[in-house]
Design a protein around this motif. Sequence first.
Motif, PDB file in Angstrom:
ATOM      1  N   ALA A   1       0.835  -1.188   0.000  1.00 55.39           N
ATOM      2  CA  ALA A   1       0.000   0.000   0.000  1.00 55.39           C
ATOM      3  C   ALA A   1       0.875   1.246   0.000  1.00 55.39           C
ATOM      4  N   ALA A   2       0.426   2.283  -0.742  1.00 60.06           N
ATOM      5  CA  ALA A   2       1.245   3.478  -0.933  1.00 60.06           C
ATOM      6  C   ALA A   2       1.526   4.186   0.376  1.00 60.06           C
ATOM      7  N   GLU A   3       0.631   4.056   1.370  1.00 59.99           N
ATOM      8  CA  GLU A   3       0.815   4.787   2.617  1.00 59.99           C
ATOM      9  C   GLU A   3       1.758   4.087   3.585  1.00 59.99           C
TER      10      GLU A   3
ATOM     11  N   THR B   1       2.970   6.478   6.374  1.00 55.79           N
ATOM     12  CA  THR B   1       3.390   7.773   5.848  1.00 55.79           C
ATOM     13  C   THR B   1       2.364   8.868   6.093  1.00 55.79           C
ATOM     14  N   ALA B   2       1.111   8.492   6.305  1.00 52.03           N
ATOM     15  CA  ALA B   2       0.076   9.500   6.530  1.00 52.03           C
ATOM     16  C   ALA B   2       0.262  10.222   7.857  1.00 52.03           C
TER      17      ALA B   2
ATOM     18  N   VAL C   1      -1.143   1.472  14.267  1.00 50.63           N
ATOM     19  CA  VAL C   1       0.099   2.214  14.102  1.00 50.63           C
ATOM     20  C   VAL C   1      -0.253   3.394  13.212  1.00 50.63           C
ATOM     21  N   GLY C   2      -0.529   4.540  13.822  1.00 46.65           N
ATOM     22  CA  GLY C   2      -1.073   5.650  13.058  1.00 46.65           C
ATOM     23  C   GLY C   2      -2.403   5.254  12.456  1.00 46.65           C
ATOM     24  N   SER C   3      -2.532   5.402  11.141  1.00 42.94           N
ATOM     25  CA  SER C   3      -3.779   5.017  10.468  1.00 42.94           C
ATOM     26  C   SER C   3      -3.782   3.570  10.023  1.00 42.94           C
ATOM     27  N   LEU C   4      -2.682   2.848  10.240  1.00 44.49           N
ATOM     28  CA  LEU C   4      -2.615   1.425   9.909  1.00 44.49           C
ATOM     29  C   LEU C   4      -3.207   0.606  11.050  1.00 44.49           C
ATOM     30  N   SER C   5      -3.814  -0.517  10.705  1.00 40.22           N
ATOM     31  CA  SER C   5      -4.324  -1.404  11.746  1.00 40.22           C
ATOM     32  C   SER C   5      -3.965  -2.839  11.411  1.00 40.22           C
ATOM     33  N   ALA C   6      -3.801  -3.628  12.455  1.00 41.96           N
ATOM     34  CA  ALA C   6      -3.457  -5.036  12.292  1.00 41.96           C
ATOM     35  C   ALA C   6      -4.339  -5.880  13.190  1.00 41.96           C
ATOM     36  N   GLN C   7      -4.825  -6.974  12.630  1.00 44.44           N
ATOM     37  CA  GLN C   7      -5.519  -7.977  13.420  1.00 44.44           C
ATOM     38  C   GLN C   7      -4.488  -8.832  14.144  1.00 44.44           C
ATOM     39  N   VAL C   8      -4.812  -9.226  15.354  1.00 38.90           N
ATOM     40  CA  VAL C   8      -3.951 -10.106  16.142  1.00 38.90           C
ATOM     41  C   VAL C   8      -4.480 -11.530  16.040  1.00 38.90           C
ATOM     42  N   TRP C   9      -3.599 -12.423  15.583  1.00 36.89           N
ATOM     43  CA  TRP C   9      -3.901 -13.853  15.585  1.00 36.89           C
ATOM     44  C   TRP C   9      -3.028 -14.524  16.645  1.00 36.89           C
TER      45      TRP C   9
END
Length: 258
Positions: free
Chosen positions: A2-4, A24-25, A103-111
């Motif tokens: 992803a570009a961001e 980057t956002a 992480v900023g505007s990024l999000s991660a699912q936890v497995w």
Amino acid sequence: MAAETEIRTFLCRSDNIGVLIRDTATGACAAIDVPEAEPLLRLLDETGWTLSDILVTHRHGDHVEGIPAVKRATGARVTAPAKAGDAVPEVDATVVEGDTVRVGSLSAQVWETPGHCADHVTYWFEAAGLVCAGDVLFTLGCGRVMESPPETLWRSLERFLPLPDATQVFSGHDYVLSNARFALAADPDNETLRRRAAEAERAAAEGRFLIPSTLGAERATNPFLRSGEPALARAVGLPSGSDPAAVFTALRAWKNRF
């Protein structure tokens, strides 16, 4: 990618892989584990990035020993698996299956992905098209089974199989050459694997490593993810159509002796 999102991978210790993920956002930046403080701090200085977060995959010392020094230098927030207990230093927040980290505007699912160890988690950044697999899934290989039956690690690996082909896989170690040798022994008629192994040799000669990989490449060439394929069942002396968990168990035992 992803570009961001910007990514940097780098060697730590002898064969650990450090990963920095930057949004980057917002400028927020996460380290996936901290095997060693100095290389990470040096890269932050070179890039000018500001570390906001440390996301821990599991409690083993070669993934967390650099945390105290990095936290002192950056003030980064440390997120770790709840099941690691107090084995991870300087923890600010804990996560379990189904949680989301940002992480900023990024999000991660936890497995929760046990098998290598009981507390292991994986971070799946769906929108960014990347997964941080720690010591569960490696390029052309998988982690050593600890603290559980082999079937537990197989069930964790199965979770990766439905991800899109283009998903980038960031693993915690560079074991690519040794994994390639075993993969060729287990799956010698796989032409795609032969090309991938040759690519790994070229990369090593040039001082590179094949991390990240992609899910598409791993499904085609990683013998452990291919445990449901008849060729891999035959390689371990089991009939075609055998339970993939049984094939995986036999493959992992063979790799331990390899």
